[in-house]
Design an enzyme around this catalytic site. Structure first.
Site, PDB file in Angstrom:
ATOM      1  N   HIS A  43      40.261  70.417  58.371  1.00  0.00           N
ATOM      2  CA  HIS A  43      40.665  69.603  57.231  1.00  0.00           C
ATOM      3  C   HIS A  43      39.470  69.280  56.356  1.00  0.00           C
ATOM      4  O   HIS A  43      38.434  68.862  56.865  1.00  0.00           O
ATOM      5  CB  HIS A  43      41.268  68.257  57.689  1.00  0.00           C
ATOM      6  CG  HIS A  43      42.235  68.373  58.818  1.00  0.00           C
ATOM      7  ND1 HIS A  43      43.545  68.733  58.635  1.00  0.00           N
ATOM      8  CD2 HIS A  43      42.086  68.159  60.154  1.00  0.00           C
ATOM      9  CE1 HIS A  43      44.165  68.739  59.811  1.00  0.00           C
ATOM     10  NE2 HIS A  43      43.296  68.397  60.742  1.00  0.00           N
ATOM     11  N   GLY A  46      36.990  66.175  56.986  1.00  0.00           N
ATOM     12  CA  GLY A  46      36.548  66.054  58.366  1.00  0.00           C
ATOM     13  C   GLY A  46      37.285  65.002  59.179  1.00  0.00           C
ATOM     14  O   GLY A  46      38.343  64.500  58.788  1.00  0.00           O
ATOM     15  N   GLY A 194      32.682  49.659  71.554  1.00  0.00           N
ATOM     16  CA  GLY A 194      32.056  49.929  70.273  1.00  0.00           C
ATOM     17  C   GLY A 194      33.075  49.767  69.162  1.00  0.00           C
ATOM     18  O   GLY A 194      34.183  49.250  69.376  1.00  0.00           O
ATOM     19  N   ILE A 196      35.029  51.864  67.575  1.00  0.00           N
ATOM     20  CA  ILE A 196      36.309  52.547  67.768  1.00  0.00           C
ATOM     21  C   ILE A 196      37.177  51.793  68.762  1.00  0.00           C
ATOM     22  O   ILE A 196      38.360  51.528  68.522  1.00  0.00           O
ATOM     23  CB  ILE A 196      36.080  54.001  68.231  1.00  0.00           C
ATOM     24  CG1 ILE A 196      35.400  54.814  67.119  1.00  0.00           C
ATOM     25  CG2 ILE A 196      37.408  54.659  68.610  1.00  0.00           C
ATOM     26  CD1 ILE A 196      34.977  56.202  67.542  1.00  0.00           C
ATOM     27  N   VAL A 281      34.162  55.960  74.430  1.00  0.00           N
ATOM     28  CA  VAL A 281      32.852  55.806  75.063  1.00  0.00           C
ATOM     29  C   VAL A 281      31.766  56.605  74.339  1.00  0.00           C
ATOM     30  O   VAL A 281      30.788  57.011  74.939  1.00  0.00           O
ATOM     31  CB  VAL A 281      32.909  56.209  76.546  1.00  0.00           C
ATOM     32  CG1 VAL A 281      33.719  55.201  77.338  1.00  0.00           C
ATOM     33  CG2 VAL A 281      33.490  57.614  76.718  1.00  0.00           C
ATOM     34  N   HIS A 457      30.626  30.894  42.572  1.00  0.00           N
ATOM     35  CA  HIS A 457      31.451  29.938  43.315  1.00  0.00           C
ATOM     36  C   HIS A 457      32.870  29.941  42.741  1.00  0.00           C
ATOM     37  O   HIS A 457      33.046  30.000  41.530  1.00  0.00           O
ATOM     38  CB  HIS A 457      30.857  28.532  43.170  1.00  0.00           C
ATOM     39  CG  HIS A 457      31.717  27.449  43.771  1.00  0.00           C
ATOM     40  ND1 HIS A 457      31.745  27.203  45.129  1.00  0.00           N
ATOM     41  CD2 HIS A 457      32.586  26.570  43.203  1.00  0.00           C
ATOM     42  CE1 HIS A 457      32.584  26.206  45.365  1.00  0.00           C
ATOM     43  NE2 HIS A 457      33.112  25.801  44.210  1.00  0.00           N
TER      44      HIS A 457
END
Length: 478
Positions: A43, A46, A194, A196, A281, A457
């Site tokens: 694809h 990627g 992590g 993911i 992992v 602000h």
């Protein structure tokens, strides 16, 4: 093996892999007047665009909307019969990726980049022309041979697995299966905390799944500042997510409708029975079958392609960018390396080597986490005398108005020079705020300049200003 039907082409630059590194390299090369080709087997865009960064954010947006609807009464609104349609959530995510992939195709045409569909492989330098050669094949049949002075490897990486813990597409998922669930599991074990792992844990937990996260290190998101990671973990635990830290999964017994996981901590084991497992992992580089040995391209000690500061490999005319060239494995790092690599090839005078300490990191859970630079611990370990400043979301007017008061902004300065060493955030929309500190670090801004910057602000960004002020005992609102 080439035959008489094999098409042969010559280019200035050939890119193998069309992910966020590859396609950016191709576009920049074309912009600089180079005749450019890109080779992609699957694809355009990627993994990141099709099976990673983008579709996960689409899923998480649906989860965020569901969360907001579930707390509509907090905003004076009434919503009845809140429900979700998993098929439609997944389809929206896939549609988002498809739209963006189509956009990459348009960019290739716009920039006159030749796109070859297939698997690219280095086949050595032509002795006469001194050009590197690449074959393009499909189903083990070579369909084209390309040659160029410069070859850029951008083949990315894939999910890592450990013996006995491999994904099988059924009871044990990688990120790819986790993106397209056919039904919402009742219970889920996520191996790895992590970005993911945490993002998938948050998505599934939001829609009612009983989620347990197992992490081998003693904190979630091990590369983040511990104080920030602890706040994020506390917020997720409050919503019902479970965590087992300094713990390893040593065995998965896969049955028809469930998995029994054996986990170990301090030499003691216990078993968890869950419906589904996601492994997250880390990644390993895609270096197989791309001709590295033929081209005499060397690897580093971690098994990634070894490169210099400008992405040059050990072989003349061959470069590597993105995940295949090593950590951090982030899309924005790949894209920036692409620009550096091409501009160095083009002998641009303003090109600079990548400083990896300037790369921000983002995790899109509930709450979000974003950071750049050194953590407090790493700064002290490196011998810096540090000043830290902090400002909580609960003291910010915009955060209170939005109803998102769980979070913290933390900054770390060198007490001697005033250099901003690191910035770390947890809370709503911090992934959109971190670029402010990224710009500050890139411009080598000091604490004085940040303190004299006017922040609008009411905004969440005011917390960035206040955290800097706090580092020097000048905070106004705490």
């Amino acid at each position: 093996m080439l035959d008489n039907k094999t098409e042969q082409y010559s280019f200035d630059v050939i890119v193998i892999g069309a992910g966020p590194g590859g396609y950016v390299a191709a576009i920049r090369a074309a912009q600089l007047g180079m005749k450019t080709a890109i080779i992609e087997a699957n694809h355009l865009g990627g993994i990141c665009l099709n099976w990673g960064c983008i579709p996960t954010k689409a899923l998480l947006k649906s989860a965020e909307m569901f969360q907001k609807m579930s707390h509509a009464q907090d905003y004076g609104l009434s919503v009845k019969d809140i429900a979700f349609d998993l098929d439609k959530i997944v389809q929206r995510s896939r549609d988002v990726s498809a739209k963006l992939s189509g956009g990459i195709s348009h960019l290739m045409k716009k920039n006159n980049v030749s796109v070859f569909n297939g698997y690219g492989k280095l086949i050595g330098m032509n002795a006469q022309s001194k050009l590197q050669q690449v074959s393009v094949s499909n189903n083990d049949k070579v369909e084209a041979q390309l040659s160029a002075k410069h070859i850029i490897l951008a083949t990315g990486a894939r999910a890592k697995s450990f013996p006995g813990l491999e994904d099988d597409g059924e009871r044990v998922w990688s990120y790819k299966e986790a993106l397209v669930p056919k039904k919402m599991p009742k219970s889920l074990l996520v191996i790895g905390s992590g970005a993911i792992g945490i993002e998938f844990a948050n998505f599934y937990q939001t829609f009612g799944c009983d989620v347990t996260v197992v992490e081998a290190m003693d904190q979630i998101m091990p590369f983040e500042d511990k104080e920030i990671a602890d706040i994020a973990q506390g917020a997720m635990k409050k919503r019902g997510m479970k965590f087992k830290l300094a713990t390893k999964v040593v065995e998965l017994e896969r049955l028809k409708d469930q998995v029994t996981a054996t986990i170990e901590k301090n030499g003691k084991t216990e078993q968890l029975t869950i419906e589904q497992v996601i492994t997250a992992v880390g990644v390993i580089p895609n270096i197989e079958n791309i001709g590295l040995s033929t081209a005499e391209v060397s690897l580093d000690q971690q098994g990634f392609i070894a490169v210099d500061d400008f992405c040059q490999t050990s072989a003349q005319g061959i470069y590597a960018i993105g995940d295949v060239a090593g950590a951090p494995c982030l899309a924005h790092k790949a894209s920036h390396e692409a620009i550096i690599c091409i501009e160095k090839i083009a002998e641009q005078k303003t090109v600079h080597a990548l400083d990896k300490s300037m790369i921000p990191a983002c995790t899109y859970g509930f709450p979000q986490v974003a950071s750049i630079g050194l953590t407090e611990k790493k700064a002290k370990d490196q011998g810096f005398k540090v000043r830290t400043g902090k400002f909580p979301f609960q003291a910010n007017g915009k955060a209170i108005a939005q109803g998102d008061t769980d979070g913290l902004v933390k900054v770390i300065f060198d007490d001697v020079t005033g250099e901003l060493l690191g910035a770390h955030m947890v809370g709503n929309d911090v992934t959109e705020l971190i670029q402010g500190f990224t710009i500050a670090k890139t411009m080598e801004t000091t604490e004085d300049e940040l303190m004299h910057t006017v922040f609008p602000h009411p905004t969440l960004s005011e917390m960035m200003h206040e955290s800097v002020l706090d580092a020097f005992q000048r905070a106004i609102h705490i």
